[in-house]
Structure formats: structure tokens, C-alpha cells
Design a protein around this motif. Structure first.
Motif, PDB file in Angstrom:
ATOM      1  N   GLU A 192      28.797  45.034  49.991  1.00 36.64           N
ATOM      2  CA  GLU A 192      28.586  45.807  48.781  1.00 36.64           C
ATOM      3  C   GLU A 192      28.589  44.870  47.577  1.00 36.64           C
ATOM      4  O   GLU A 192      29.543  44.128  47.348  1.00 36.64           O
ATOM      5  CB  GLU A 192      29.700  46.854  48.643  1.00 36.64           C
ATOM      6  CG  GLU A 192      29.489  47.865  47.542  1.00 36.64           C
ATOM      7  CD  GLU A 192      28.224  48.681  47.731  1.00 36.64           C
ATOM      8  OE1 GLU A 192      27.469  48.785  46.751  1.00 36.64           O
ATOM      9  OE2 GLU A 192      27.989  49.180  48.842  1.00 36.64           O
ATOM     10  N   SER A 193      27.511  44.903  46.797  1.00 39.56           N
ATOM     11  CA  SER A 193      27.427  44.015  45.640  1.00 39.56           C
ATOM     12  C   SER A 193      28.326  44.476  44.505  1.00 39.56           C
ATOM     13  O   SER A 193      28.792  43.675  43.695  1.00 39.56           O
ATOM     14  CB  SER A 193      25.972  43.942  45.141  1.00 39.56           C
ATOM     15  OG  SER A 193      25.515  45.242  44.793  1.00 39.56           O
ATOM     16  N   ASN A 194      28.582  45.779  44.452  1.00 39.09           N
ATOM     17  CA  ASN A 194      29.413  46.324  43.375  1.00 39.09           C
ATOM     18  C   ASN A 194      30.754  46.711  43.977  1.00 39.09           C
ATOM     19  O   ASN A 194      30.900  47.771  44.577  1.00 39.09           O
ATOM     20  CB  ASN A 194      28.721  47.550  42.768  1.00 39.09           C
ATOM     21  CG  ASN A 194      29.304  47.909  41.422  1.00 39.09           C
ATOM     22  OD1 ASN A 194      30.340  47.388  41.038  1.00 39.09           O
ATOM     23  ND2 ASN A 194      28.633  48.789  40.707  1.00 39.09           N
ATOM     24  N   ASN A 195      31.761  45.856  43.821  1.00 40.40           N
ATOM     25  CA  ASN A 195      33.035  46.034  44.519  1.00 40.40           C
ATOM     26  C   ASN A 195      34.141  46.536  43.590  1.00 40.40           C
ATOM     27  O   ASN A 195      35.256  46.048  43.645  1.00 40.40           O
ATOM     28  CB  ASN A 195      33.464  44.712  45.161  1.00 40.40           C
ATOM     29  CG  ASN A 195      32.672  44.437  46.420  1.00 40.40           C
ATOM     30  OD1 ASN A 195      32.894  45.052  47.461  1.00 40.40           O
ATOM     31  ND2 ASN A 195      31.732  43.515  46.317  1.00 40.40           N
ATOM     32  N   HIS A 196      33.858  47.501  42.753  1.00 38.92           N
ATOM     33  CA  HIS A 196      34.928  48.018  41.899  1.00 38.92           C
ATOM     34  C   HIS A 196      34.767  49.519  41.692  1.00 38.92           C
ATOM     35  O   HIS A 196      33.677  50.065  41.818  1.00 38.92           O
ATOM     36  CB  HIS A 196      34.947  47.294  40.546  1.00 38.92           C
ATOM     37  CG  HIS A 196      33.765  47.607  39.681  1.00 38.92           C
ATOM     38  ND1 HIS A 196      32.574  46.926  39.753  1.00 38.92           N
ATOM     39  CD2 HIS A 196      33.607  48.543  38.701  1.00 38.92           C
ATOM     40  CE1 HIS A 196      31.728  47.417  38.864  1.00 38.92           C
ATOM     41  NE2 HIS A 196      32.319  48.392  38.219  1.00 38.92           N
ATOM     42  N   PHE A 197      35.905  50.155  41.394  1.00 40.51           N
ATOM     43  CA  PHE A 197      35.923  51.575  41.047  1.00 40.51           C
ATOM     44  C   PHE A 197      35.567  51.687  39.573  1.00 40.51           C
ATOM     45  O   PHE A 197      36.413  51.471  38.694  1.00 40.51           O
ATOM     46  CB  PHE A 197      37.305  52.173  41.322  1.00 40.51           C
ATOM     47  CG  PHE A 197      37.651  52.278  42.778  1.00 40.51           C
ATOM     48  CD1 PHE A 197      37.345  53.436  43.486  1.00 40.51           C
ATOM     49  CD2 PHE A 197      38.273  51.235  43.446  1.00 40.51           C
ATOM     50  CE1 PHE A 197      37.665  53.544  44.836  1.00 40.51           C
ATOM     51  CE2 PHE A 197      38.600  51.330  44.797  1.00 40.51           C
ATOM     52  CZ  PHE A 197      38.286  52.497  45.495  1.00 40.51           C
TER      53      PHE A 197
ATOM     54  N   SER B 247      39.578  43.168  38.844  1.00 37.24           N
ATOM     55  CA  SER B 247      38.153  43.403  39.053  1.00 37.24           C
ATOM     56  C   SER B 247      37.893  44.685  39.831  1.00 37.24           C
ATOM     57  O   SER B 247      36.868  45.342  39.643  1.00 37.24           O
ATOM     58  CB  SER B 247      37.524  42.210  39.783  1.00 37.24           C
ATOM     59  OG  SER B 247      38.114  42.045  41.068  1.00 37.24           O
ATOM     60  N   THR B 248      38.823  45.080  40.712  1.00 36.35           N
ATOM     61  CA  THR B 248      38.633  46.277  41.532  1.00 36.35           C
ATOM     62  C   THR B 248      38.954  47.548  40.765  1.00 36.35           C
ATOM     63  O   THR B 248      38.316  48.585  40.962  1.00 36.35           O
ATOM     64  CB  THR B 248      39.521  46.206  42.785  1.00 36.35           C
ATOM     65  OG1 THR B 248      39.276  44.979  43.472  1.00 36.35           O
ATOM     66  CG2 THR B 248      39.229  47.365  43.731  1.00 36.35           C
ATOM     67  N   LEU B 249      39.951  47.492  39.884  1.00 34.80           N
ATOM     68  CA  LEU B 249      40.407  48.674  39.132  1.00 34.80           C
ATOM     69  C   LEU B 249      40.317  48.395  37.631  1.00 34.80           C
ATOM     70  O   LEU B 249      41.328  48.396  36.917  1.00 34.80           O
ATOM     71  CB  LEU B 249      41.846  49.011  39.531  1.00 34.80           C
ATOM     72  CG  LEU B 249      42.082  49.304  41.016  1.00 34.80           C
ATOM     73  CD1 LEU B 249      43.580  49.345  41.321  1.00 34.80           C
ATOM     74  CD2 LEU B 249      41.423  50.616  41.421  1.00 34.80           C
ATOM     75  N   PRO B 250      39.116  48.168  37.106  1.00 33.01           N
ATOM     76  CA  PRO B 250      39.003  47.738  35.708  1.00 33.01           C
ATOM     77  C   PRO B 250      39.330  48.815  34.688  1.00 33.01           C
ATOM     78  O   PRO B 250      39.638  48.490  33.531  1.00 33.01           O
ATOM     79  CB  PRO B 250      37.529  47.318  35.603  1.00 33.01           C
ATOM     80  CG  PRO B 250      36.831  48.141  36.645  1.00 33.01           C
ATOM     81  CD  PRO B 250      37.805  48.257  37.777  1.00 33.01           C
ATOM     82  N   ARG B 251      39.288  50.100  35.081  1.00 29.92           N
ATOM     83  CA  ARG B 251      39.497  51.188  34.117  1.00 29.92           C
ATOM     84  C   ARG B 251      40.760  52.002  34.388  1.00 29.92           C
ATOM     85  O   ARG B 251      40.984  53.032  33.749  1.00 29.92           O
ATOM     86  CB  ARG B 251      38.284  52.127  34.108  1.00 29.92           C
ATOM     87  CG  ARG B 251      37.016  51.469  33.572  1.00 29.92           C
ATOM     88  CD  ARG B 251      35.852  52.437  33.561  1.00 29.92           C
ATOM     89  NE  ARG B 251      34.665  51.832  32.999  1.00 29.92           N
ATOM     90  CZ  ARG B 251      34.378  51.813  31.693  1.00 29.92           C
ATOM     91  NH1 ARG B 251      35.196  52.387  30.831  1.00 29.92           N
ATOM     92  NH2 ARG B 251      33.278  51.231  31.262  1.00 29.92           N
TER      93      ARG B 251
END
Length: 813
Positions: A634-639, A665-669
């Protein structure tokens, strides 16, 4: 904030599991009240404290004056004047409000005293209080109340070595007489120099930079006649206004205010004050904002209103309708900020995500909604004095009715009337109404577009509801239904846009029901409130029918207007079904009874990156780790949207394992994180560098000795030890962590921390603060009692700096 409400539910469920909950000590003798301090030279404060502390003959003191003049402010300062060394065993601050019943008084008092109800609350309260000295502060009394019916021994001053005093506030002087107060204190309007100081503080120095505008400001201030609430509200409304706008405001006030020989209290519902305050309403920037403000009056007096509930209400009424749900919430929160900026709403200092409405502002909103008093039956917002009273309502005249949070058991049904029923909005949440009472009362309300029946005693879903063809919003959440299947006739509600079934027993939806609801925008199927208890009930384990998530998600896929879905997934089979929902706007997800969990697997679904906002993982009894790995598939690895994450009742969970992925990077928000009853969890060091984390709750994690370790030997810390820890954390809450010795290493940084609350962590000895690393924004350092504070060991001088922020008492969320 929905997570805050959810956390309260969890606590209530945990309270029924004694093996998991620490035994609470008695509440502290005084609970600090939020708000600005009053000058010690204030005459009323001095007089009140004299009667309370020094006059043995005075038992009952009455404080009266018009709404918005500062009675509650005075009473809070009286409360905060007592602490160590006081001669009372305890001080109780009880909010009365209009229509307050004996039961509501008793409920507040028993909660504050930590007493358990057995059905004879008056006797329980009296037995507890009869041998003690006490000060009871009753705020906003509208009608006399018999203290002995409540259970409060009558306050006679000082008798038999006991000191018993009651102080009440009221808008009505006659209430002082009816309560037989011995000393009255009238809270006057502000003197001119006091009024100018308050007005100047709120309008801002930049606005008054011109001498001519300052002269106009003083003229406008004079027209407000020293009422603090009007001065504050109007000053906020005049921020950065030009000369023409100041002149218009003065003209408005000259036409609306009462004359010098008129007393606003005597004008009935303080109409002249409403006209003053209406200036702020009229100057709101849009009609949408004005309509949104008026709906705030649907909540009871003194209610803490969730911003999320307000947003849902505005969406349900069609006042906010953006192209996607996140944009609608964002717009709603911006509207709330606009109303807060002009003092029509108030943030609650110690309750994140909630606002309140001053009772006078709320009265004004109802007055405006009723055509400024011309049609008082248009909006019915009522709080009956007796929960069992059959409430008589002019159903045939009202368009908006709110009876929420009154614990009613009866409603008088609509009688025949030749005129059509115009009722469009009906709010009955927070009562004890069953389906028979509701069906009989509202069966002819065919014009309803908004109906909230949440938190009642519905055992089934009334068939009558399915004939309301205009209905757009239906909330049946928090009802312990005895039926598990949604009626097929719900499919007839073809205009329905919002359907909430959260925490009900619904687990089956007949095929094609959902696909027939073509207008549907939001559906919340996070059912079964008991899932937050210690175990999932036996019927689920034995295979009672679940949602067929695959079929259901395919039906949702046919709905072109759908903006948000909430659902649960129990076990691995239902978890695997989430793949069918990959492209749906799944916003709320609860995962239950999983044997293994890799969060990266969820990221394979588009919704996880695009719309997932709130994730709960609970009751996974054998799960020892949650894995998060960098997935090369998966190129987009964040929530991308995940804002709230709760991990609850995971007794064997030891860690969240990061494999090639990083938390930032995984939980930026992520802004809200909660770990509750994870008995094997060792630490949460990985949360320190989350870029937007604002609230962190750690509750009953009994293996945790140190919550955060700056570097604990794995790859996670490499390269991060020099970064600032907790860059955005505002609130850290720790409760019932029995092994917790320290929060973190010395020198950890908390640049944004406003509140740190430590409750029942008996082993905690150290705080991670040093003189060169103090949390500069800290407003509150909360403990349950003084012993917890005194037991802390800190670097010399640190306690002195922290002392002004220290508070004791129970805490709200």
C-alpha cells in the motif's frame, strides 16, 4: 465530543465490575469551581462570608438580582473561599435551575457525597448529614424547595457544636421570602467605572484606538446600565466595528432599553434585557448562524452540550449540509466558534468538547423563536417539576417541542382538533417513556421531520413512526430494545436522511430495507451497549443472528447520498467482511472479540485512509499485541482521518508493536487516545511524538510502572529522543493505575499541557517536571484528595510553582 460521552459510558459499565475497579475514597470536602476570582474587597462577598463564618445566628442566606448580574459568579467565589482549616465537614454546590425537582436535588447531592441510592434518598441524605457541619450552596432557585423533603437538615446556624448554613441565589426576591432567608444580599448592577472596565476588556484595545470610537463606546456602555452579561456580550459583538456601526448600535439600544424608572426584573421575563442581548443575535453574520443559535435553546438550562451533538442536530435540521460529513462537522465547529466568540455560547473550561448557554441567553433564544413573545406556543421547551407529572402540551400550536432530560414517564396525548398539527421538531431524549406512551402521544404528528427518542425505555420500535413520510431524522439510540430486527416498514421512510441505532439490540436488518432509503446520509449501527462491559454477552458467542455485513454493505453501496456509516464487527469473519465496505464512507468502527489484529490490514481499505474517524477496539480477551507494520502493498500507509482511538477491556494486551511504521506517520490526525482496563500494558512510550494528540486517558492499566520512557531500547526511539515530546497534548488523565510509580523521565516536555488529572494512582510518587521544564500552560493539576498531592516527591521549588494549579475533586469529561 463523542469520545468523551463514550468514556463516561465505559466508566458506568466498569462500575458494575468490582474486581476491576479500585474502591473510591470519600469525596473531598470542597470541590473547586471554575471561573475568574472575585476581588476580596467585593462587599457582597465579604458580607456573605461574614454571615457564613462569623454569625452563629444566621442559617439561611439569600442572594438575589436580575439574570446576568453575577449571582453565580459570586456563589462560585463563596465556594472557593473554603478549603483547609474550614469548620464545615463539606461544602456542596447544587445547581437548581427552573423546574428543578426534589429528585434532581437529591441526585446531585448523593453523587457529590458518594452515597448509593436504595429508593429512600431523603432518609439516606438526612442520616448522612444529621451529624455533620455543612454549607449548601443552591444556585438559580426559581421556586421554593422544602429542604427537609430533600433530606437536608434545616439550617439553624450554629447549634450543638454543629454549623449548618445554606446560601441560595435567585432572580426573584419573593423566593427569598418563601425560603425564609434570614439575611438578603442584592447583587447590584455595576458602577460606571466597573462597567467601563468590563466593557473595555471585552471589546479590545485595538477597537478603541480612535478617541471618537472610545467616546461612542462609553455612550453605548452607559445604555447597558451596568448589566455584566449585556456588557460582555455586546462588547464582543462590537469588536473592530466602524463608526457607523457604533452609532447604529447606540440608536438600537436607545430604542430597546428600559427607561430609568423601569426595573428590568419587573418587566416579565426581563424583556428589556432580551432586547439588549438581541443586538448580538441580529449582528450574527448569517441567517444560518442565527438559526443554529436558536436550536441551542432545545437543551435544558445549565446543560453541558456536546459539540458533536450540536453538529448532528444542525445537520439533522438541514442547517448544515456540506458535500461530505467531515466538511459538515468542520463547518459546524466553525459556527460554534463564531457563537462562542460573541458570548452567545460559552466553552466549559473543565470539559473539553462541550459548550453551555447562559440561562438568560437561552431564555432570549426561546423568546426570539416565539416571535419575541408574540407566539409563545411556537417553541415549547419545558422542564416539569415532577418527573411523573403528565405534561400538557399545546401540540396543535407548537412547531418545536423539547422535553429532553426530564425522566418523564407520561405524556398527555393529542386530543382531536380541527386544525392540522404543525409540529416539525420533537426532542424527547433522556426520559423514561415507553413505546406505548410515545405512539399514543404523537401518532398524528405526520408533519414531523426531526424526532429524537434516544435514551428512553423503548422495548420495541413503534409502528406508528414508519408512517411519518416527511421524517428526515430519527434517533433511537440508547434504548434497550427487546427486538433484534429492524422493522421492514422502516423502509417506507423514503425521506429519511439520518438513522441512529447506537447501543440498541438491533442486529438484523431485512434485505432491501436499507437500499429503499434512497435519501439516507448517515446510518449508525454501533449496537449493543453491553459490549463495553467486561464480556460480550453469551448470545453473541452462541451465534445469535448478526448483521450480514457483506449484504448490508452492498445495499449501502446503492445509496448515492450516503456520507457516513457506523458499524461493529465481532470476530474475524465480520472483520474480514470490512473489505466489502472498502469504498463506503465508514466513519465509526468498533472491533470486538478479535484473536489477532494488525492495524495495517485495515489500511488496505479505502475508508481507513479517507473517512474512518473513530475506532474502538474492545473485549479482545486473548489479544497480546496490536501490530502496526509498514505495508509495501500500500503506497498510502496512514489513517488520513482517524481522530479518536479507544482500546478498552484488553486484559492480556502488552504492547502496540510498530514494525517499520512510525506512530507520527501512521496516525497523523489522532487527537484523542484512550487505553482503559488493559491490565498487562507496560507503557505507552510510542504516543509521545504523535503530532496532533490533545487528549490522553490511561485508566486501570495495572501493570504500568512508568507510562512513558524516553528511549526504551527499540527502533522507535532512534532519532526521536531529541524531538519535543507531546507537542499538542492539552489533557492527560490517569486513573486507577495501581502500579504507576512515575509518569515519565525527568525533563520530558509538555509544551501545550493545560490539565493533568491524577486519580487513585496510589504508587505515584514523581512528576516529570523540573524547574527548567515546567508545563508553562498548566491551568489545572487535579487530584482526588489532598493526600495524593502531599505524597508527591518533586525537585525543590517545583511544588511551589505548581501549587496555584492544584485542584481537588471529581472530574468530568
Amino acid at each position: 465530543m463523542e469520545a468523551s460521552e463514550k468514556l463516561r459510558e465505559v466508566y458506568e459499565c466498569l462500575s458494575s465490575c468490582p474486581s476491576n475497579v479500585a474502591v473510591e475514597s470519600m469525596p473531598p470536602p470542597v470541590q473547586e469551581m471554575s471561573g475568574p476570582p472575585m476581588s476580596a474587597q467585593n462587599r457582597n462577598l465579604q458580607n456573605a462570608l461574614h454571615y457564613i463564618k462569623d454569625d452563629p445566628t444566621v442559617g439561611m442566606i439569600g442572594i438575589w438580582g436580575p439574570g446576568g448580574v453575577g449571582k453565580t459568579h459570586l456563589l462560585k467565589n463563596i465556594n472557593n473561599s473554603f478549603g483547609e482549616g474550614m469548620t464545615f465537614n463539606f461544602v456542596l454546590f447544587v445547581t437548581a435551575s427552573r423546574g428543578c425537582s426534589v429528585e434532581k436535588f437529591q441526585s446531585q447531592i448523593m453523587k457529590m457525597l458518594g452515597l448509593q441510592s436504595t429508593g429512600y434518598n431523603s432518609h439516606i441524605i438526612h442520616e448522612y448529614m444529621k451529624t455533620k457541619s455543612f454549607l449548601v450552596l443552591l444556585d438559580d432557585l426559581w421556586d421554593p424547595i422544602n429542604l427537609e423533603d430533600v433530606g437536608i437538615p434545616y439550617p439553624l446556624g450554629n447549634v450543638n457544636n454543629l454549623k449548618r448554613k445554606v446560601v441560595l441565589t435567585t432572580r426573584l426576591r419573593k423566593v427569598c421570602g418563601q425560603m425564609k432567608v434570614e439575611k438578603e444580599l442584592k447583587v447590584p448592577y455595576l458602577l460606571e467605572h466597573e462597567a467601563w472596565q468590563l466593557f473595555e476588556e471585552n471589546v479590545g484595545a485595538e477597537t478603541l484606538s480612535s478617541p471618537y470610537i472610545e467616546a461612542l463606546a462609553r455612550e453605548l456602555m452607559t445604555e447597558l446600565k451596568g448589566l455584566p452579561l449585556a456588557l460582555t456580550t455586546i462588547a464582543k459583538a462590537m469588536y473592530r466595528k466602524d463608526i457607523a456601526q457604533w452609532e447604529t448600535a447606540i440608536q438600537y439600544m436607545q430604542q430597546s432599553c428600559c427607561t430609568d424608572d423601569e426595573d428590568p426584573v419587573e418587566l416579565g421575563m426581563e424583556t428589556s434585557v432580551f432586547m439588549q442581548l438581541k443586538f448580538s443575535y441580529d449582528n450574527l453574520r448569517s441567517e444560518t448562524l442565527r438559526e443554529c443559535f436558536k436550536t441551542c435553546a432545545l437543551w435544558p438550562e445549565d446543560a453541558s452540550i456536546s459539540k458533536g451533538d450540536l453538529a448532528n442536530c444542525w445537520m439533522g435540521l438541514g442547517l448544515v449540509n456540506e458535500h461530505d460529513i467531515e466538511s459538515s462537522f468542520r463547518k459546524s465547529y466553525n459556527l460554534i466558534a463564531d457563537l462562542t466568540a460573541v458570548c452567545l455560547l460559552e466553552d466549559i473550561e473543565d470539559l473539553y468538547g462541550f459548550v453551555k448557554v447562559h440561562d438568560l441567553i437561552r431564555d432570549m433564544a426561546v423568546w426570539i423563536s416565539c416571535g419575541c413573545g408574540e407566539n409563545n406556543d411556537k417553541w415549547i421547551v419545558r422542564a416539569p417539576a415532577d418527573k411523573d407529572k403528565r405534561v400538557i402540551i399545546p401540540w396543535n400550536k407548537a412547531e418545536y417541542i423539547s422535553l429532553m432530560s426530564n425522566r418523564l414517564t407520561q405524556l398527555v396525548p393529542i386530543r382531536f382538533h380541527p386544525d392540522p398539527i404543525k409540529l416539525r421538531i420533537l426532542c424527547l431524549q433522556g426520559n423514561n417513556l415507553n413505546e406505548r406512551v410515545i405512539a399514543e402521544a404523537i401518532k398524528n404528528c405526520t408533519s414531523l421531520t426531526y424526532l429524537d427518542l434516544s435514551s428512553n425505555d423503548l422495548m420495541s420500535i413503534p409502528e406508528e413512526l414508519c408512517s411519518f413520510g416527511k421524517l428526515e431524522y430519527l434517533n433511537l439510540s440508547e434504548n434497550e430494545l427487546q427486538v433484534t430486527e429492524l422493522p421492514r416498514s422502516i423502509g417506507k421512510l423514503t425521506n429519511l436522511k439520518f438513522l441512529y441505532l447506537r447501543n440498541t439490540s438491533i442486529r438484523t436488518i431485512p434485505s432491501e430495507v436499507m437500499s429503499s432509503l434512497k435519501a439516507l446520509q448517515v446510518i449508525d449501527l454501533r449496537t449493543f451497549s453491553e459490549l463495553y462491559g467486561s464480556t460480550v454477552r453469551e448470545p453473541y458467542v452462541k451465534g445469535r443472528a448478526y448483521f450480514n455485513l457483506g449484504v448490508l454493505f452492498r445495499e449501502f453501496g446503492t445509496l448515492s447520498e450516503l456520507k457516513a456509516v457506523g458499524t461493529i464487527a465481532i470476530g474475524s469473519d465480520e472483520f474480514d467482511s470490512l473489505g466489502v465496505a472498502a469504498n463506503l464512507p465508514l466513519r465509526y468502527l468498533t472491533l470486538i472479540k478479535l484473536e489477532k489484529l494488525c492495524l495495517s490490514d485495515i489500511l488496505l481499505n479505502d475508508f481507513a485512509q479517507r473517512t474512518l474517524y473513530d475506532l474502538i477496539i474492545t473485549s479482545c480477551d486473548n489479544l497480546e499485541e496490536i501490530i502496526v507494520r509498514h505495508d509495501t502493498r500500500e503506497s498510502n500507509n496512514h489513517f488520513g482521518s482517524l481522530n479518536q482511538l479507544s482500546v478498552i477491556l484488553m486484559p492480556k494486551l502488552k504492547e502496540v508493536a510498530w514494525m517499520g511504521a512510525t506512530p507520527a506517520s501512521t496516525l497523523p490526525r489522532l487527537t484523542y487516545l484512550e487505553f482503559c482496563s488493559c491490565d498487562s500494558l507496560l507503557h505507552l512510550s510510542w504516543v509521545m511524538y504523535l503530532p496532533r494528540l490533545e487528549q490522553l486517558h490511561i485508566i486501570q492499566c495495572d501493570s504500568m510502572v512508568q507510562a512513558f520512557v524516553r528511549c526504551h531500547g527499540d527502533k522507535l526511539c532512534n532519532g526521536q529522543e531529541k524531538e519535543k515530546t507531546f507537542p499538542c497534548l492539552k489533557f492527560l488523565y490517569l486513573q486507577g493505575n495501581n502500579s504507576l510509580d512515575t509518569i515519565g523521565d525527568d525533563g520530558m516536555e509538555f509544551p501545550s499541557l493545560e490539565r493533568l488529572v491524577i486519580m487513585q494512582c496510589p504508587a505515584l510518587k514523581r512528576l516529570p517536571f523540573q524547574l527548567n521544564s515546567m508545563p508553562l500552560k498548566l491551568k489545572e493539576l487535579g487530584f482526588y484528595d489532598v493526600q495524593e498531592w502531599e505524597g508527591l516527591e518533586c525537585e525543590e521549588g517545583v511544588k511551589t510553582l505548581l501549587q496555584p494549579a492544584v485542584r481537588f475533586g471529581t472530574y468530568r469529561f
